[in-house]
Design a protein around this motif. Structure first.
Motif, PDB file in Angstrom:
ATOM      1  N   VAL A 169      45.245  28.124   5.489  1.00  0.00           N
ATOM      2  CA  VAL A 169      45.693  27.737   6.827  1.00  0.00           C
ATOM      3  C   VAL A 169      45.444  26.247   7.078  1.00  0.00           C
ATOM      4  CG1 VAL A 169      45.577  30.015   7.907  1.00  0.00           C
ATOM      5  CG2 VAL A 169      43.514  28.609   7.842  1.00  0.00           C
ATOM      6  N   VAL A 170      44.825  25.554   6.125  1.00  0.00           N
ATOM      7  CA  VAL A 170      44.600  24.104   6.258  1.00  0.00           C
ATOM      8  C   VAL A 170      44.931  23.386   4.951  1.00  0.00           C
ATOM      9  CG1 VAL A 170      43.041  22.405   7.303  1.00  0.00           C
ATOM     10  CG2 VAL A 170      42.499  24.822   7.531  1.00  0.00           C
ATOM     11  N   PRO A 171      46.220  23.314   4.585  1.00  0.00           N
ATOM     12  CA  PRO A 171      46.594  22.687   3.307  1.00  0.00           C
ATOM     13  C   PRO A 171      46.125  21.231   3.209  1.00  0.00           C
ATOM     14  CG  PRO A 171      48.552  23.166   4.654  1.00  0.00           C
ATOM     15  CD  PRO A 171      47.391  23.831   5.317  1.00  0.00           C
ATOM     16  N   GLU A 172      45.974  20.572   4.365  1.00  0.00           N
ATOM     17  CA  GLU A 172      45.544  19.167   4.378  1.00  0.00           C
ATOM     18  C   GLU A 172      44.208  18.980   3.661  1.00  0.00           C
ATOM     19  OE1 GLU A 172      46.335  20.973   7.054  1.00  0.00           O
ATOM     20  OE2 GLU A 172      48.156  20.045   7.867  1.00  0.00           O
ATOM     21  N   LEU A 173      43.356  19.987   3.747  1.00  0.00           N
ATOM     22  CA  LEU A 173      42.030  19.882   3.116  1.00  0.00           C
ATOM     23  C   LEU A 173      42.112  19.811   1.597  1.00  0.00           C
ATOM     24  CD1 LEU A 173      39.828  22.364   5.202  1.00  0.00           C
ATOM     25  CD2 LEU A 173      39.532  19.891   5.012  1.00  0.00           C
ATOM     26  N   LEU A 174      43.238  20.250   1.035  1.00  0.00           N
ATOM     27  CA  LEU A 174      43.365  20.267  -0.425  1.00  0.00           C
ATOM     28  C   LEU A 174      44.118  19.054  -0.952  1.00  0.00           C
ATOM     29  CD1 LEU A 174      44.172  24.006  -0.446  1.00  0.00           C
ATOM     30  CD2 LEU A 174      42.386  23.038  -1.893  1.00  0.00           C
ATOM     31  N   GLU A 175      44.853  18.389  -0.073  1.00  0.00           N
ATOM     32  CA  GLU A 175      45.739  17.309  -0.534  1.00  0.00           C
ATOM     33  C   GLU A 175      45.003  16.182  -1.227  1.00  0.00           C
ATOM     34  OE1 GLU A 175      48.079  16.144   2.859  1.00  0.00           O
ATOM     35  OE2 GLU A 175      49.051  18.130   2.815  1.00  0.00           O
ATOM     36  N   SER A 176      44.009  15.623  -0.560  1.00  0.00           N
ATOM     37  CA  SER A 176      43.331  14.471  -1.134  1.00  0.00           C
ATOM     38  C   SER A 176      42.533  14.807  -2.403  1.00  0.00           C
ATOM     39  CB  SER A 176      42.451  13.800  -0.086  1.00  0.00           C
ATOM     40  OG  SER A 176      41.764  12.734  -0.666  1.00  0.00           O
ATOM     41  N   PRO A 177      41.724  15.861  -2.382  1.00  0.00           N
ATOM     42  CA  PRO A 177      40.956  16.151  -3.604  1.00  0.00           C
ATOM     43  C   PRO A 177      41.830  16.386  -4.831  1.00  0.00           C
ATOM     44  CG  PRO A 177      40.243  17.601  -1.810  1.00  0.00           C
ATOM     45  CD  PRO A 177      41.363  16.768  -1.284  1.00  0.00           C
ATOM     46  N   LEU A 178      43.016  16.956  -4.620  1.00  0.00           N
ATOM     47  CA  LEU A 178      43.857  17.284  -5.773  1.00  0.00           C
ATOM     48  C   LEU A 178      44.933  16.234  -6.018  1.00  0.00           C
ATOM     49  CD1 LEU A 178      44.129  21.130  -5.171  1.00  0.00           C
ATOM     50  CD2 LEU A 178      42.522  19.882  -6.610  1.00  0.00           C
ATOM     51  N   GLY A 179      44.957  15.193  -5.183  1.00  0.00           N
ATOM     52  CA  GLY A 179      46.038  14.210  -5.275  1.00  0.00           C
ATOM     53  C   GLY A 179      45.645  12.895  -5.919  1.00  0.00           C
ATOM     54  N   HIS A 180      44.450  12.832  -6.486  1.00  0.00           N
ATOM     55  CA  HIS A 180      43.980  11.563  -7.046  1.00  0.00           C
ATOM     56  C   HIS A 180      43.358  11.743  -8.411  1.00  0.00           C
ATOM     57  CE1 HIS A 180      44.702   9.501  -3.286  1.00  0.00           C
ATOM     58  NE2 HIS A 180      44.254  10.591  -2.697  1.00  0.00           N
ATOM     59  N   SER A 181      43.153  10.600  -9.068  1.00  0.00           N
ATOM     60  CA  SER A 181      42.361  10.556 -10.297  1.00  0.00           C
ATOM     61  C   SER A 181      42.871  11.549 -11.339  1.00  0.00           C
ATOM     62  CB  SER A 181      40.904  10.825  -9.901  1.00  0.00           C
ATOM     63  OG  SER A 181      40.047  10.803 -10.992  1.00  0.00           O
ATOM     64  N   ILE A 182      41.967  12.305 -11.918  1.00  0.00           N
ATOM     65  CA  ILE A 182      42.312  13.158 -13.053  1.00  0.00           C
ATOM     66  C   ILE A 182      43.252  14.294 -12.647  1.00  0.00           C
ATOM     67  CG2 ILE A 182      41.311  14.796 -14.711  1.00  0.00           C
ATOM     68  CD1 ILE A 182      38.916  12.796 -14.894  1.00  0.00           C
ATOM     69  N   MET A 183      43.067  14.839 -11.435  1.00  0.00           N
ATOM     70  CA  MET A 183      43.958  15.923 -10.976  1.00  0.00           C
ATOM     71  C   MET A 183      45.386  15.400 -10.771  1.00  0.00           C
ATOM     72  SD  MET A 183      42.335  18.661 -11.073  1.00  0.00           S
ATOM     73  CE  MET A 183      41.405  17.943 -12.413  1.00  0.00           C
ATOM     74  N   LYS A 184      45.492  14.157 -10.327  1.00  0.00           N
ATOM     75  CA  LYS A 184      46.805  13.549 -10.151  1.00  0.00           C
ATOM     76  C   LYS A 184      47.485  13.388 -11.506  1.00  0.00           C
ATOM     77  CE  LYS A 184      48.952   9.407  -8.202  1.00  0.00           C
ATOM     78  NZ  LYS A 184      48.655   8.058  -7.687  1.00  0.00           N
ATOM     79  N   ARG A 185      46.709  12.883 -12.461  1.00  0.00           N
ATOM     80  CA  ARG A 185      47.249  12.666 -13.808  1.00  0.00           C
ATOM     81  C   ARG A 185      47.687  13.998 -14.447  1.00  0.00           C
ATOM     82  NH1 ARG A 185      43.983  10.775 -18.331  1.00  0.00           N
ATOM     83  NH2 ARG A 185      42.445  10.191 -16.776  1.00  0.00           N
ATOM     84  N   ALA A 186      46.869  15.022 -14.270  1.00  0.00           N
ATOM     85  CA  ALA A 186      47.198  16.340 -14.842  1.00  0.00           C
ATOM     86  C   ALA A 186      48.529  16.828 -14.304  1.00  0.00           C
ATOM     87  CB  ALA A 186      46.094  17.340 -14.517  1.00  0.00           C
ATOM     88  N   GLN A 187      48.780  16.572 -13.017  1.00  0.00           N
ATOM     89  CA  GLN A 187      50.013  17.047 -12.408  1.00  0.00           C
ATOM     90  C   GLN A 187      51.198  16.173 -12.801  1.00  0.00           C
ATOM     91  OE1 GLN A 187      49.189  18.956  -8.282  1.00  0.00           O
ATOM     92  NE2 GLN A 187      47.399  17.677  -8.715  1.00  0.00           N
ATOM     93  N   GLU A 188      50.950  14.867 -12.915  1.00  0.00           N
ATOM     94  CA  GLU A 188      52.025  13.972 -13.345  1.00  0.00           C
ATOM     95  C   GLU A 188      52.474  14.286 -14.771  1.00  0.00           C
ATOM     96  OE1 GLU A 188      50.920  10.086 -10.583  1.00  0.00           O
ATOM     97  OE2 GLU A 188      50.306  10.140 -12.685  1.00  0.00           O
ATOM     98  N   LYS A 189      51.517  14.691 -15.592  1.00  0.00           N
ATOM     99  CA  LYS A 189      51.836  15.043 -16.981  1.00  0.00           C
ATOM    100  C   LYS A 189      52.392  16.455 -17.088  1.00  0.00           C
ATOM    101  CE  LYS A 189      48.329  12.422 -19.637  1.00  0.00           C
ATOM    102  NZ  LYS A 189      47.089  12.723 -20.418  1.00  0.00           N
TER     103      LYS A 189
END
Ligand code: 6GU
Length: 223
Positions: free
Chosen positions: A8-28
């Motif tokens: 019910v609060v997707p905003e809480l997940l955006e930043s932690p999963l949107g940067h650094s290694i998690m960002k790279r994992a998703q970009e790849k």
């Protein structure tokens, strides 16, 4: 790996999963994470997803119908290896759980809020319940971010050789050894000579000894 997260609060997940290694994992494209707002499956036009608890008592409970519809709706698109509920009364998350989950293809994670979710959803849909420690958070989102990060960095290709997870603390039940970078002498505080020696075998042995020593003094329960 693909991970769907119901919240019910997707905003809480955006930043932690949107940067650094998690960002790279998703970009790849090694990891895809999609958050789904539970309100999409609300029971009425007011977006209701929670209600008072039977038997009385403070705090709302997340209702069966939105959760069941969300889980069944998403399950039509993929077959989940596990449907995980994040809850402080779940099994305690650790590196071994992270290793196990990193071998799965599709995970669905449900974040609880308020007093939690109706027990019947836990009994009929949930295959695994996870807590990240003995303390209570306001909701499962931050815990889900912790779990996704711990799993995501283990996926083959996410980390490069230099950051390899093989040498992480806990991977062999030992804490990681101390690390140093330039300068070799900072205010007279010196880097251990052995690390400057170039003798790789000796360095490896030293690191192992340091790991054992650290674990013995800080976390004897791991040995
Ligand atoms: Cl998974 N959820 C909540 N709400 N609190 C927690 C937790 C999870 N793990 C530890 N505390």
């Amino acid at each position: 790996m693909h991970i769907d997260i119901i919240t019910v609060v997707p905003e809480l997940l955006e930043s932690p999963l949107g940067h650094s290694i998690m960002k790279r994992a998703q970009e790849k494209n090694l990891l895809t994470v999609k958050t789904h707002h539970l309100r999409q499956w609300a029971v009425n036009e007011y977006g209701q997803v929670d209600d008072y608890q039977y038997g009385g008592g403070a705090g709302m409970v997340m209702m069966c119908e939105p959760l069941a519809n969300a889980i069944e709706g998403l399950s039509k698109e993929r077959s989940y290896d596990d449907i995980i509920y994040m809850t402080p009364d779940g099994e305690q998350f650790n590196q071994s759980t992270a290793n196990q989950l990193s071998l799965k293809n599709n995970l669905l994670i449900i974040c609880g809020h308020y007093k939690g979710i109706d027990q019947r959803i836990r009994e009929h849909f949930i295959t695994r319940e996870i807590s990240i420690g003995d303390y209570v958070l306001s909701g499962g989102e931050l815990a889900a971010a912790v779990v996704v990060d711990a799993i995501g960095r283990l996926l083959p290709g996410v980390l490069n050789n230099e950051t390899s997870a093989l040498f992480d603390s806990f991977q062999d039940n030992l804490l990681a050894p101390p690390v140093y970078t330039r300068p070799a002498d900072f205010r007279g505080w010196k880097v251990p000579d052995i690390l400057l020696s170039g003798d790789l075998k000796k360095i490896e042995d030293w690191r192992y000894d340091q790991s054992v020593e650290r674990t013995t003094s800080k976390r004897p329960d791991l040995l």
